[in-house]
Design a protein around this motif. Structure first.
Motif, PDB file in Angstrom:
ATOM      1  N   SER A   1      -2.168   1.715  -5.815  1.00 15.37           N
ATOM      2  CA  SER A   1      -1.982   2.500  -7.032  1.00 15.37           C
ATOM      3  C   SER A   1      -1.465   3.884  -6.679  1.00 15.37           C
ATOM      4  O   SER A   1      -2.024   4.578  -5.822  1.00 15.37           O
ATOM      5  CB  SER A   1      -3.307   2.622  -7.784  1.00 15.37           C
TER       6      SER A   1
ATOM      7  N   SER B   1      -3.927   6.942  -6.965  1.00 18.54           N
ATOM      8  CA  SER B   1      -5.155   6.997  -6.166  1.00 18.54           C
ATOM      9  C   SER B   1      -5.176   8.136  -5.165  1.00 18.54           C
ATOM     10  O   SER B   1      -6.242   8.655  -4.815  1.00 18.54           O
ATOM     11  CB  SER B   1      -5.341   5.676  -5.401  1.00 18.54           C
TER      12      SER B   1
ATOM     13  N   GLY C   1     -13.191   1.141  -1.540  1.00 22.95           N
ATOM     14  CA  GLY C   1     -12.615   0.232  -2.527  1.00 22.95           C
ATOM     15  C   GLY C   1     -11.603   0.885  -3.437  1.00 22.95           C
ATOM     16  O   GLY C   1     -11.304   0.375  -4.516  1.00 22.95           O
TER      17      GLY C   1
ATOM     18  N   LYS D   1       5.057  -5.736  -7.950  1.00 20.62           N
ATOM     19  CA  LYS D   1       4.971  -4.321  -7.578  1.00 20.62           C
ATOM     20  C   LYS D   1       5.890  -3.494  -8.470  1.00 20.62           C
ATOM     21  O   LYS D   1       5.503  -2.407  -8.934  1.00 20.62           O
ATOM     22  CB  LYS D   1       5.343  -4.155  -6.107  1.00 20.62           C
TER      23      LYS D   1
ATOM     24  N   HIS E   1       0.879  -1.165   0.000  1.00 18.22           N
ATOM     25  CA  HIS E   1       0.000   0.000   0.000  1.00 18.22           C
ATOM     26  C   HIS E   1       0.917   1.215   0.000  1.00 18.22           C
ATOM     27  O   HIS E   1       1.881   1.268   0.769  1.00 18.22           O
ATOM     28  CB  HIS E   1      -0.908   0.033   1.235  1.00 18.22           C
TER      29      HIS E   1
ATOM     30  N   ASP F   1      -8.023   1.711  -4.777  1.00 20.05           N
ATOM     31  CA  ASP F   1      -6.800   0.909  -4.782  1.00 20.05           C
ATOM     32  C   ASP F   1      -5.666   1.676  -4.100  1.00 20.05           C
ATOM     33  O   ASP F   1      -5.092   2.609  -4.675  1.00 20.05           O
ATOM     34  CB  ASP F   1      -6.420   0.569  -6.218  1.00 20.05           C
ATOM     35  N   THR F   2      -5.313   1.276  -2.888  1.00 18.78           N
ATOM     36  CA  THR F   2      -4.258   1.955  -2.127  1.00 18.78           C
ATOM     37  C   THR F   2      -2.856   1.526  -2.565  1.00 18.78           C
ATOM     38  O   THR F   2      -1.865   2.066  -2.079  1.00 18.78           O
ATOM     39  CB  THR F   2      -4.427   1.699  -0.622  1.00 18.78           C
TER      40      THR F   2
END
Length: 455
Positions: A349, A352, A344, A416, A278, A346-347
């Motif tokens: 990304s 975001s 929801g 990643k 994250h 995307d942490t």
């Protein structure tokens, strides 16, 4: 605090600085367990990915522009840049850039980010001196282990007092790593530790600002400088950890030599390295995981949530920005990360986090309440989702344990890297970098890998 001595063998009592240096300098690539070498390679890959993904961050541009204006000998690669700088400039720029997204790995013994403090100077030095990658990995492990031992020595008071351990402890690890690569003896390495210690600075009050990633670059640069000076015969205090008014005495009330000397689980601190999946402060990760798990397990829609209660340790004040105004502050906000997870978003990304100002996020954020209590660790979280119906759902989560399956961890780190670096480099080039990293120990120097990470 009085000077402390530690029994170190047949030559009588030695100070802790020297005992820990002796241990670090004894590390050799050929005797490192396979899992330790694997994690060290993963740290290198993760560091490169975080840096290459952050090239467009304002702090990255500013620090690189300043170095370009200074000028200097073209000694080392500045990641993603079309020009080369001095080893000192590469340490600073690559260090600050790699921490700009706060997406890099963590070790809770410190607690802090060691790869971004140790690798930038070490890799620049290895590139300039054409040192074999096997020596680079061994030196990295040596610096990493030394830094964790210092963390065990001075925590928790050091961090609680407001020091950013990435900066203050990471620089000592960088000094030992660079000394190891240079082949310095124990005496000179102790002097390098002393030079790094007298430069040690970095405040947690800077979290959520550009100064936090700068800490990593400054630590890398300070450690590199310390080792290069020691190599020339520069003298400092060789007992800086334990001496009166030395590092431990000034940086915190704790001095636990037994903890510093204790063998960590698995024999190496690096095996407890925690990779981030994250793109936020690691102390928000358990909250993210708990909210997402509750949402999925109970099928709770965001509009059905009346309140989200988050309980975390008092040390998590570092990530308790109540009303984050931008993406950088959102990464240090338990309220924002809980809202993202509930919606929801995307942490993992990188794109975001700018969404923190969206109306839907602001509406959810207003429903999040955070309580910080004593007795909980930096990686603990207790989350309660309260539905509008009055029903409550609870979960405790602790993300402080590394993946046991190191091969699976490597696969996830590579994934990643492809996700964060592939966007700027292209997937073909990202794949070539991963291939070069996988075969790194079979190469004669680090130029092939680092050459792929230039402009």
């Amino acid at each position: 605090m009085e000077s402390h001595a530690v029994e170190g063998g047949g030559d009588g009592a030695r100070g802790l600085t020297r005992v820990l240096v002796d241990r670090a300098l004894a590390i050799r690539h050929e005797t490192l367990p396979a899992d330790v070498r694997r994690v060290a390679r993963d740290c290198l890959v993760d560091w490169l990915g975080c840096a290459l993904a952050a090239l467009d961050e304002p702090v990255s541009h500013m620090v690189a522009r300043l170095a370009r204006e200074e000028g200097g000998h073209a000694q080392a690669t500045l990641l993603g840049r079309a020009w080369r700088g001095t080893v000192s400039q590469a340490a600073l720029v690559n260090g600050a850039t790699s921490h700009a997204l706060d997406y890099d790995d963590v070790n809770l013994t410190v607690p802090g980010h060691l790869s971004v403090a140790i690798l930038p100077g070490l890799v620049a030095l290895a590139e300039h001196r054409a040192r074999p990658p096997r020596d680079v990995l061994a030196a990295f492990v040596a610096g990493y282990e030394y830094a964790c031992a210092v963390g065990a020595l001075v925590e928790p008071a050091h961090y609680a007092n407001g020091f950013h351990a990435t900066a203050t402890i990471g620089g000592l690890g960088a000094a030992v790593a660079c000394s190891h690569l240079l082949g310095l003896d124990a005496e000179r390495t102790c002097h390098a530790v002393g030079v790094a210690a007298t430069q040690a600075a970095g405040l947690k009050a800077m979290f959520g600002s550009m100064a936090k990633p700068l800490h990593a670059g400054l630590a890398a640069q300070a450690g590199l400088r310390a080792a290069l000076l020691a190599a020339q015969g520069f003298v400092s205090r060789p007992d800086i950890l334990e001496c009166s008014q030395g590092y431990a005495a000034v940086h915190g009330a704790d001095f636990d030599a037994a903890r510093a000397l204790a063998t960590p689980a698995g024999g190496f601190h690096i095996l407890n390295n925690l990779f981030k999946f994250h793109a936020a402060c690691y102390s928000t990760h358990s909250t993210i995981e708990a909210v997402a798990a509750l949402r999925a397990a109970h099928g709770i829609a965001p509009e059905a949530v009346s309140r989200i209660d988050v309980v975390a340790g008092e040390g998590c004040s570092i990530c308790n920005i109540q009303t984050p105004r931008d993406a950088l502050q959102a990464k240090f906000s338990l309220r924002a990360t809980a809202a993202f997870a509930m919606l929801g978003i995307d942490t993992g990304s990188l794109g975001s986090w700018a969404r923190v100002t969206e109306p839907a996020v602001a509406d959810m954020l207003a429903r999040v309440r955070v309580s910080l209590v004593p007795g909980m660790g930096l990686s603990d979280s207790r989350v309660t989702l309260v539905a509008r119906s009055g029903q409550a759902f609870n979960m405790d989560f602790d993300c402080g344990e590394p993946m046991a399956d190191k091969a699976a961890q490597s696969s996830r780190v590579a994934g990643k890297f492809r996700a964060v670096a592939g966007e700027s480099l292209g997937q073909e080039r990202a794949a070539r970098i991963l291939g070069a990293a996988a075969s790194l120990e079979d190469q004669d120097d680090i130029h092939g890998l680092i050459g792929l990470c230039g402009a």
